[in-house]
Design an enzyme around this catalytic site. Structure first.
Site, short mmCIF file in Angstrom:
data_model
loop_
_atom_site.label_atom_id
_atom_site.label_comp_id
_atom_site.label_asym_id
_atom_site.label_seq_id
_atom_site.Cartn_x
_atom_site.Cartn_y
_atom_site.Cartn_z
N GLU A 1 0.80 -1.23 0.00
CA GLU A 1 0.00 0.00 0.00
C GLU A 1 0.83 1.28 0.00
O GLU A 1 0.28 2.37 -0.13
CB GLU A 1 -0.92 0.01 1.23
CG GLU A 1 -2.00 -1.05 1.17
CD GLU A 1 -2.91 -1.04 2.39
OE1 GLU A 1 -2.50 -0.51 3.44
OE2 GLU A 1 -4.02 -1.57 2.30
N GLN B 1 4.57 -4.76 2.22
CA GLN B 1 4.31 -6.18 2.45
C GLN B 1 4.51 -6.95 1.15
O GLN B 1 4.62 -6.35 0.08
CB GLN B 1 2.88 -6.36 2.96
CG GLN B 1 1.80 -5.97 1.97
CD GLN B 1 0.48 -5.67 2.65
OE1 GLN B 1 0.23 -4.55 3.09
NE2 GLN B 1 -0.40 -6.67 2.73
C1 BGC Z 1 -2.78 -4.26 4.88
C2 BGC Z 1 -3.86 -4.87 4.01
C3 BGC Z 1 -4.82 -5.63 4.90
C4 BGC Z 1 -5.36 -4.74 5.99
C5 BGC Z 1 -6.22 -5.50 6.97
C6 BGC Z 1 -3.41 -3.40 5.94
O1 BGC Z 1 -2.43 -2.90 6.80
O2 BGC Z 1 -1.90 -3.50 4.10
O3 BGC Z 1 -3.30 -5.73 3.05
O4 BGC Z 1 -5.86 -6.14 4.12
O5 BGC Z 1 -4.29 -4.18 6.72
O6 BGC Z 1 -5.52 -6.54 7.57
#
Ligand code: BGC
Length: 728
Positions: free
Chosen positions: A469, A582
């Site tokens: 992200e 991630q």
């Molecule tokens: C992550 C997402 C995840 C979300 C809920 C975020 O910090 O980047 O991939 O779906 O948290 O766990």
């Protein structure tokens, strides 16, 4: 009770209260009860968090509600209040029996006249999800004048509340009842409780502010133990027409049954769950504990009481992440349920099918066709994700984030989950007209995203966010494109089967759609491994990623000006570098590893791992799984343990900017399961048969577990390189 099924915390440290609340959570899919002490009030984050019922108060975020807290209790001895942290304890321990979902605490206080000990126990009944069973025991070494105050605290902990209004308190025949309505939709919520003492006493009722309490008095004989049972129930307007009457009726009946009988039924249900899901690991007790503890959490939040609901990203541990459902369910948790409890897997997938309407609306809102699923899904598929999902630590202002509008890989996760459900269970009834429509509409969404340069032969997808992200609005994210291709191909498969099975929705021209989807899948651009140079074999995460500054993780961390600063977005320290939040390419390669040679898989693991912050608990599991696929279970092991220990060890990320994101980590729990069973255990399907090709790390000598495949349960035994798979 086997000691290895208990997680214990000895001594008391007030600052650990929030994380212990997660670690010692008990739940049954209907409610999650945080593992907090009975005397805790809202500031110490107790919660009875309810599944699938949401509310929005004022301008706050829409989030699940916490019911009035019926676990509230404290002691008075010789007229003085004894509770933590106000009164230091002589000794204190608390923990959870994670085989049977029982929270317990044991505290001794030294008073002027002697010592007094309080034990408590509680469980959220697995056999009747509305019921909470509690027991308090006291014993003093002197003639103590004891008063136990216990009841319902309606001043609940909320992140964006208050959600409950028009609160009413009632008392009848020693039954306490708190009744309220949610702010937005006026949904009634009722909590009732009743107590029973094993000694003659008069039970009186008192109201103190927002608490309605029983007062139970006794004079203890030295060394004698006194026990009080408490039964509580929770009902809402989502469960029945008249939750107040239902709660009254149920609490009387359940209290009558008695704590021991309720506990026995609860324990029996847990034993039944473990029969199909317990993982035995030979030679590595800590790995075995961590895996089964992870499964404990997944079991505790599985919505078995409905036929259509999913699991929030933080389980039922509170209102973090708005109690919303993310891709976490399909990509990380689903395998556990497919392999140990397929009926629950169906419930999870039904939720997506039943929330298609929300996804169609979301796609239309952004000018696309088909189904664009909610990034943070609440009931009806409503997307709770805000356009400003992070608060800037420097200005205190909300930051524009693009998770909701650009994390387009979410619809592919839905299609992936449904297809995987069919593959593992062979239950094609899920692909009725609604099921078919769900997959096809996801494909139509990707079809409507495709772009074609006039001078290029392929299609592209621009302006997305991949699993990482920190890099927003990028073009041709390999993971997203590969998942889109998967969805388009799956839709073709599903359309063809639907035609044969008579489940093709009338509005579809199957031939035309298949032609379009096949063409799109064939021509969709996928970044390829670099042909030569020092990055030979590495796949670029998105267009231009390799041109970003190749700073080390330490360098980037060193640039932070504030410990809670957000790493991504416009000014984030990671945004202009190759540091990723991630697993991204690694997630892709893990899902489609058969399409690449082992060398390519390895090159990508080696390249991306040092550049990954692992800022999400979802990350480590994907690295663990891919390490297994490149034949390196020992390198997988620490990543596997990190996933499996996500809720056992403190130290996970609790903040994104100024937003609190603490809670349990069911996706990490699911990833730990996948690594154990599929990674180390090597469970896979080949030519329609379940096979086992183990690849164990050094510390693990063998494994035993059960797996469902195609409606049949199998028993798997692994000892070193030897393994057997037998129908059970
Ligand atoms: C992550 C997402 C995840 C979300 C809920 C975020 O910090 O980047 O991939 O779906 O948290 O766990």
């Amino acid at each position: 009770m086997m000691p290895e099924w208990v997680i214990l915390e000895e001594g008391y440290a007030e600052e650990n209260a929030p994380s212990l609340g997660n670690r010692f959570l008990v739940g049954n899919g209907y409610m999650g009860v945080r593992g907090t002490l009975e005397e805790y009030e809202a500031d110490k984050l107790p919660a009875v968090n309810l599944a699938g019922i949401y509310d929005k108060a004022g301008d706050g975020w829409r989030e699940p509600i916490n019911a009035p807290n019926p676990c509230y209790a404290y002691l008075k001895v010789d007229g003085e209040i004894y509770r933590l942290p106000d009164r230091e304890a002589k000794s204190h321990k608390m923990g959870v029996d994670y085989r049977h979902g029982i929270f317990f605490r044991e505290t001794v206080w030294h008073t002027q006249r002697g010592n007094i000990k309080l034990w408590t126990e509680r469980f959220a009944s697995m056999s009747d999800v509305h019921v909470l069973g509690m027991r308090y025991r006291v014993c003093a070494d002197f003639h103590a004048d004891v008063e136990l105050l216990t009841g319902i605290d309606s001043a609940v902990w909320d992140l964006n509340g208050p959600h409950l209004e028009r609160l009413a308190m009632k008392e009848r025949d020693n039954t306490l009842l708190v009744y309220a309505y949610t702010h937005e939709e006026d949904i009634p919520v009722a909590v009732a409780e009743k107590v029973k003492a094993d000694f003659p006493t008069q039970i009186r009722t008192t109201v103190k502010g927002e608490k309605m309490l029983h007062r139970i008095n006794l004079i203890t004989k030295p060394g004698e133990e006194y026990s009080i049972e408490k039964t509580a129930v929770v009902y809402t307007g989502k469960d029945c027409k008249n939750p107040e009457a239902e709660a009254q009726r149920a609490v009387e009946a359940k209290c009558e049954e008695g704590y021991d009988a309720l506990l026995a039924a609860h324990v029996e249900r847990w034993e039944e769950l473990w029969k199909h899901s317990e993982v035995t690991i030979l030679g590595d007790e800590s790995a075995m504990r961590a895996v089964n503890y992870s499964l404990y959490h997944l079991h505790s939040i599985a919505p078995r009481h409905t036929d259509s609901l999913s699991i929030p990203a933080r389980g039922l541990s509170g209102q973090t992440y708005k109690g919303a459902v993310f891709w976490d369910t399909e990509m990380f948790m689903l395998d556990f349920f497919l392999m140990t409890d397929p009926a629950t897997a169906r419930i999870l997938m039904k939720y997506r099918i039943d929330t298609l309407e929300g996804a169609l609306k979301k796609a239309a809102h952004y000018g696309f066709e088909g189904a664009f699923y909610a990034w943070e899904s609440q009931e009806g598929g409503f997307d709770a994700c805000s356009d400003y999902n992070v608060t800037d630590v420097f200005t205190g202002r909300p930051m524009r984030t693009f998770f909701k509008d650009k994390q387009m890989h979410i619809s592919a996760a839905v299609a992936y989950g449904i297809l995987r459900y069919v593959e593992w269970t062979k239950d094609i009834t899920i692909l009725d007209e609604k099921g078919v429509r769900t997959v096809v509409e996801c494909a139509r969404f990707y079809y409507s995203l495709l772009l074609k340069h006039l001078n290029k032969p392929y299609y592209e997808i621009h302006d997305v966010i991949g699993p990482d992200e920190y890099h927003e609005r990028i073009n041709n994210n390999g993971y997203t494109n590969r998942m889109a291709k998967f969805t388009l191909e799956s839709a073709v498969e599903v359309l063809k089967k639907a035609k044969q099975n008579g489940t093709l929705p009338k509005e579809y021209d199957a031939e035309k759609l298949c032609e379009e989807f096949e063409d799109a899948a064939r021509k969709l651009y996928l970044p390829k491994p670099q042909q030569d140079g020092e990055k030979k074999g590495v796949i670029e995460q998105f267009d231009g990623y390799f041109t970003l500054e190749d700073a080390s993780l330490e360098q980037v961390r060193g640039r932070l000006l504030h410990e809670k600063e957000y790493w991504g977005g416009a000014y984030g320290v990671a945004s202009h570098t190759q540091i990723i939040k991630q697993a991204d390419v690694v997630t892709w390669l893990n899902l489609f590893s058969e399409e690449y040679d082992v060398e390519t898989l390895r090159e990508n693991w080696e390249y991306y791992e040092p550049r990954t912050e692992h800022g999400s608990s979802l990350s480590a599991g994907m690295y663990a799984m891919l390490a297994c696929k490149i034949g390196e279970p020992d390198r997988a092991y620490p990543f596997f343990l990190k996933s499996a220990m996500a809720d056992l060890q403190a130290g996970g990320k609790e903040w994104a900017g100024l937003i609190y994101i603490g809670g349990t980590h069911p996706a990490a729990a699911g990833a730990a399961y996948m690594t154990a069973i599929r990674g180390f255990g090597g469970i896979t399907i080949e030519n329609g048969k379940l096979v086992c090709r183990p690849s164990l790390p050094k510390s693990i000598q063998g494994m035993q577990f059960h797996v469902f495949y195609g409606g049949q349960e199998y028993e798997v035994n692994i000892e070193g390189n030897e393994s057997s798979v037998k129908a059970f």
